[in-house]
Design an enzyme around this catalytic site. Structure first.
Site, PDB file in Angstrom:
ATOM      1  N   SER A 138     -35.555 -27.422 -22.573  1.00 31.99           N
ATOM      2  CA  SER A 138     -36.928 -27.146 -22.141  1.00 31.99           C
ATOM      3  C   SER A 138     -37.184 -27.888 -20.843  1.00 31.99           C
ATOM      4  O   SER A 138     -36.557 -28.914 -20.564  1.00 31.99           O
ATOM      5  CB  SER A 138     -37.925 -27.619 -23.205  1.00 31.99           C
ATOM      6  OG  SER A 138     -39.258 -27.555 -22.738  1.00 31.99           O
ATOM      7  N   TYR A 149     -41.244 -34.395 -28.737  1.00 32.90           N
ATOM      8  CA  TYR A 149     -40.644 -33.132 -28.284  1.00 32.90           C
ATOM      9  C   TYR A 149     -39.846 -33.350 -27.010  1.00 32.90           C
ATOM     10  O   TYR A 149     -38.701 -32.893 -26.890  1.00 32.90           O
ATOM     11  CB  TYR A 149     -41.730 -32.078 -28.059  1.00 32.90           C
ATOM     12  CG  TYR A 149     -41.179 -30.718 -27.712  1.00 32.90           C
ATOM     13  CD1 TYR A 149     -40.622 -29.904 -28.698  1.00 32.90           C
ATOM     14  CD2 TYR A 149     -41.186 -30.245 -26.407  1.00 32.90           C
ATOM     15  CE1 TYR A 149     -40.103 -28.660 -28.392  1.00 32.90           C
ATOM     16  CE2 TYR A 149     -40.668 -29.013 -26.081  1.00 32.90           C
ATOM     17  CZ  TYR A 149     -40.130 -28.217 -27.081  1.00 32.90           C
ATOM     18  OH  TYR A 149     -39.595 -26.987 -26.765  1.00 32.90           O
TER      19      TYR A 149
END
Length: 252
Positions: A138, A149
């Site tokens: 990501s 995350y």
């Protein structure tokens, strides 16, 4: 067209579902893994009613026994795994991560499972001198934005880059695909929706995954605009206040 066997995790929705269509259209044989069996079976029936080229293996990748069963089922059906696409991923959905008791699951699914599945499929690839590991990271693994995350995705990128060097000359390729903000179930409720960022569908990421299989590369960031985001970490005097301001507003 290629009939290489691809094991794809997180295949039931979002980027994984889009990748299923893209890779099937390019002739790959597929092992579809995710927790939502009903969605996987719908996809498999649509893409391959015969059940010979696309198989479904319901799997929670955070479960070690389930990971082993997944790899075993893929080998029993296709004989070998040519490509592993570690796409399964979860987030916490906003809020302070330290207030969410389930935060370790983000690391288990996003990072630990990717490493563990790689360890399971890698030995035969190295022995054959051929294979490809594709890890979906990501832009949050390039620019630290969301606590656990981001930690998981920074970890995916670091693991991938190190593995690429460890396997140099072995015939096994390692690639990272780093999506920016794309339209999926995971991003539907994100605070980033309010920022007016470009938000294409997951098909652009699926095409990038297929692209690195055709022409292996170290990392591909999509949409291309997000390549500029990585520069933010090199300019913390600008990026820290900007990103922190969003979190300060959310805490009020």
């Amino acid at each position: 067209m290629s009939r290489s066997a691809v094991l794809l995790t997180g295949a039931s929705s979002g980027i994984g579902e889009a990748a299923t269509y893209e890779l099937s259209a390019r002739g790959y044989a597929l092992v579809l893994a995710a927790r939502r069996e009903d969605r996987l079976r719908r996809l498999a029936r649509e893409l391959d009613p015969s059940g010979s080229r696309v198989i479904v293996v319901p799997c929670d990748v955070a479960d070690p026994a389930a990971r082993e069963a997944l790899v075993r089922a893929a080998l029993e059906h296709f004989g070998q795994i040519d490509v592993l696409v570690n796409n399964a991923g979860v987030g916490l959905g906003g809020g302070a991560w330290w207030k969410d008791p389930d935060w370790p699951r983000v690391l288990h699914v996003n990072l630990e499972a990717a490493m563990a599945l790689t360890a399971l499929v890698l030995p035969p690839m190295v022995e054959r001198g051929q294979g490809h590991i594709v890890n979906v990271a990501s832009v949050a693994g390039q620019v630290a934005t969301e606590g656990v995350y981001s930690a998981s995705k920074f970890g995916v990128r670091g693991f991938s880059f190190a593995l690429r060097r460890e396997l140099w000359g072995s015939g096994v390729a390692v690639s990272v695909v780093s999506p920016g903000f794309v339209r999926t179930e995971m991003t539907a409720g994100s605070r980033l929706n309010k920022l007016g960022l470009p938000m294409p569908g997951p098909e652009v990421v699926a095409q990038a995954i297929a692209g690195v299989l055709a022409r292996p590369r170290r990392e591909v960031t999509v949409p291309r605009l997000y390549r500029l985001a990585a520069l933010a970490e090199a300019l913390p005097a600008l990026s820290d206040p900007l990103i922190a301001r969003g979190y300060s507003a959310r805490r009020r």
